[in-house]
Design a protein around this motif. Structure first.
Motif, PDB file in Angstrom:
ATOM      1  N   GLY A  42       0.786  -1.219   0.000  1.00  0.00           N
ATOM      2  CA  GLY A  42       0.000   0.000   0.000  1.00  0.00           C
ATOM      3  C   GLY A  42       0.821   1.273   0.000  1.00  0.00           C
ATOM      4  O   GLY A  42       0.262   2.348  -0.170  1.00  0.00           O
ATOM      5  N   LEU A  43       2.130   1.169   0.211  1.00  0.00           N
ATOM      6  CA  LEU A  43       2.970   2.362   0.162  1.00  0.00           C
ATOM      7  C   LEU A  43       3.312   2.693  -1.285  1.00  0.00           C
ATOM      8  O   LEU A  43       3.597   1.803  -2.072  1.00  0.00           O
ATOM      9  CB  LEU A  43       4.286   2.133   0.917  1.00  0.00           C
ATOM     10  N   PRO A  44       3.289   3.964  -1.643  1.00  0.00           N
ATOM     11  CA  PRO A  44       3.736   4.340  -2.989  1.00  0.00           C
ATOM     12  C   PRO A  44       5.233   4.068  -3.125  1.00  0.00           C
ATOM     13  O   PRO A  44       5.895   3.718  -2.152  1.00  0.00           O
ATOM     14  CB  PRO A  44       3.440   5.841  -3.062  1.00  0.00           C
ATOM     15  N   VAL A  72       8.400   9.372  -0.341  1.00  0.00           N
ATOM     16  CA  VAL A  72       7.316   8.384  -0.388  1.00  0.00           C
ATOM     17  C   VAL A  72       6.302   8.914  -1.378  1.00  0.00           C
ATOM     18  O   VAL A  72       5.570   9.857  -1.081  1.00  0.00           O
ATOM     19  CB  VAL A  72       6.678   8.169   0.998  1.00  0.00           C
ATOM     20  N   GLY A  73       6.274   8.327  -2.554  1.00  0.00           N
ATOM     21  CA  GLY A  73       5.441   8.874  -3.620  1.00  0.00           C
ATOM     22  C   GLY A  73       6.002  10.220  -4.019  1.00  0.00           C
ATOM     23  O   GLY A  73       7.149  10.331  -4.434  1.00  0.00           O
ATOM     24  N   ALA A 101       5.514   7.716   7.403  1.00  0.00           N
ATOM     25  CA  ALA A 101       5.065   7.106   6.147  1.00  0.00           C
ATOM     26  C   ALA A 101       3.559   6.864   6.174  1.00  0.00           C
ATOM     27  O   ALA A 101       2.871   7.060   5.167  1.00  0.00           O
ATOM     28  CB  ALA A 101       5.809   5.800   5.890  1.00  0.00           C
ATOM     29  N   GLU A 102       3.028   6.451   7.318  1.00  0.00           N
ATOM     30  CA  GLU A 102       1.576   6.265   7.437  1.00  0.00           C
ATOM     31  C   GLU A 102       0.837   7.586   7.297  1.00  0.00           C
ATOM     32  O   GLU A 102      -0.212   7.656   6.659  1.00  0.00           O
ATOM     33  CB  GLU A 102       1.231   5.627   8.781  1.00  0.00           C
ATOM     34  N   THR A 105       0.742   8.529   3.633  1.00  0.00           N
ATOM     35  CA  THR A 105      -0.170   7.720   2.828  1.00  0.00           C
ATOM     36  C   THR A 105      -1.626   8.007   3.107  1.00  0.00           C
ATOM     37  O   THR A 105      -2.445   7.933   2.210  1.00  0.00           O
ATOM     38  CB  THR A 105       0.048   6.213   3.075  1.00  0.00           C
ATOM     39  N   HIS A 106      -1.952   8.351   4.338  1.00  0.00           N
ATOM     40  CA  HIS A 106      -3.356   8.587   4.691  1.00  0.00           C
ATOM     41  C   HIS A 106      -3.736  10.059   4.675  1.00  0.00           C
ATOM     42  O   HIS A 106      -4.840  10.412   5.074  1.00  0.00           O
ATOM     43  CB  HIS A 106      -3.657   7.986   6.062  1.00  0.00           C
ATOM     44  N   ASP A 109      -6.886  10.756   2.551  1.00  0.00           N
ATOM     45  CA  ASP A 109      -8.120  10.014   2.831  1.00  0.00           C
ATOM     46  C   ASP A 109      -9.233  10.981   3.201  1.00  0.00           C
ATOM     47  O   ASP A 109      -9.110  11.790   4.106  1.00  0.00           O
ATOM     48  CB  ASP A 109      -7.930   9.020   3.977  1.00  0.00           C
TER      49      ASP A 109
END
Length: 126
Positions: A42-44, A72-73, A101-102, A105-106, A109
């Protein structure tokens, strides 16, 4: 610092570097922790660098320092830590890197956002 003082390893697209007197066991443990924090579904795409340095002065209270510059992405994640031992430093970097990192990624959302801004920020007036 000479070229032989710098040791480098690579975890996927993340380079782990050590400056100064860093033993192989400490570097291997750090390598494991960085891989555990970033090798998740799920991580870019991830790329960047982790630098670890041990101060050569004996009177320094927290001789181990670490810094990550990881993309990250499209977002840049920068994490700093200073600890008394190499294992503590690796654990602290792991925790901070995983949570950063979390967060990245979120961030987009929409589930975590409110439906509309509050009235004092230009939202609907009741």
């Amino acid at each position: 610092m000479t070229a032989k003082d710098i040791d480098a390893r690579e975890t996927a697209a993340v380079l782990v570097r050590a400056d100064g007197e860093v033993d192989e066991e400490s570097l291997a443990y750090l390598h494991e922790k960085v891989a555990a924090a970033l090798d998740r579904p799920g991580l870019p795409p991830v790329n960047g660098e982790v630098r670890v340095r041990r101060a050569s002065a004996h009177h320094v209270e927290l001789p181990w320092s670490g810094r990550t510059d990881i993309r990250v992405g499209s977002d840049l994640v920068v994490v700093h830590a200073r600890e008394a031992s190499a294992r503590e430093l690796a654990d602290r970097l792991h925790d901070r890197l995983r949570s950063a990192a979390e967060r990245v990624t979120h961030r987009s959302d929409t589930i975590r956002r409110t439906a509309a801004p509050p009235p004092w920020r230009g939202g609907p007036q009741k």
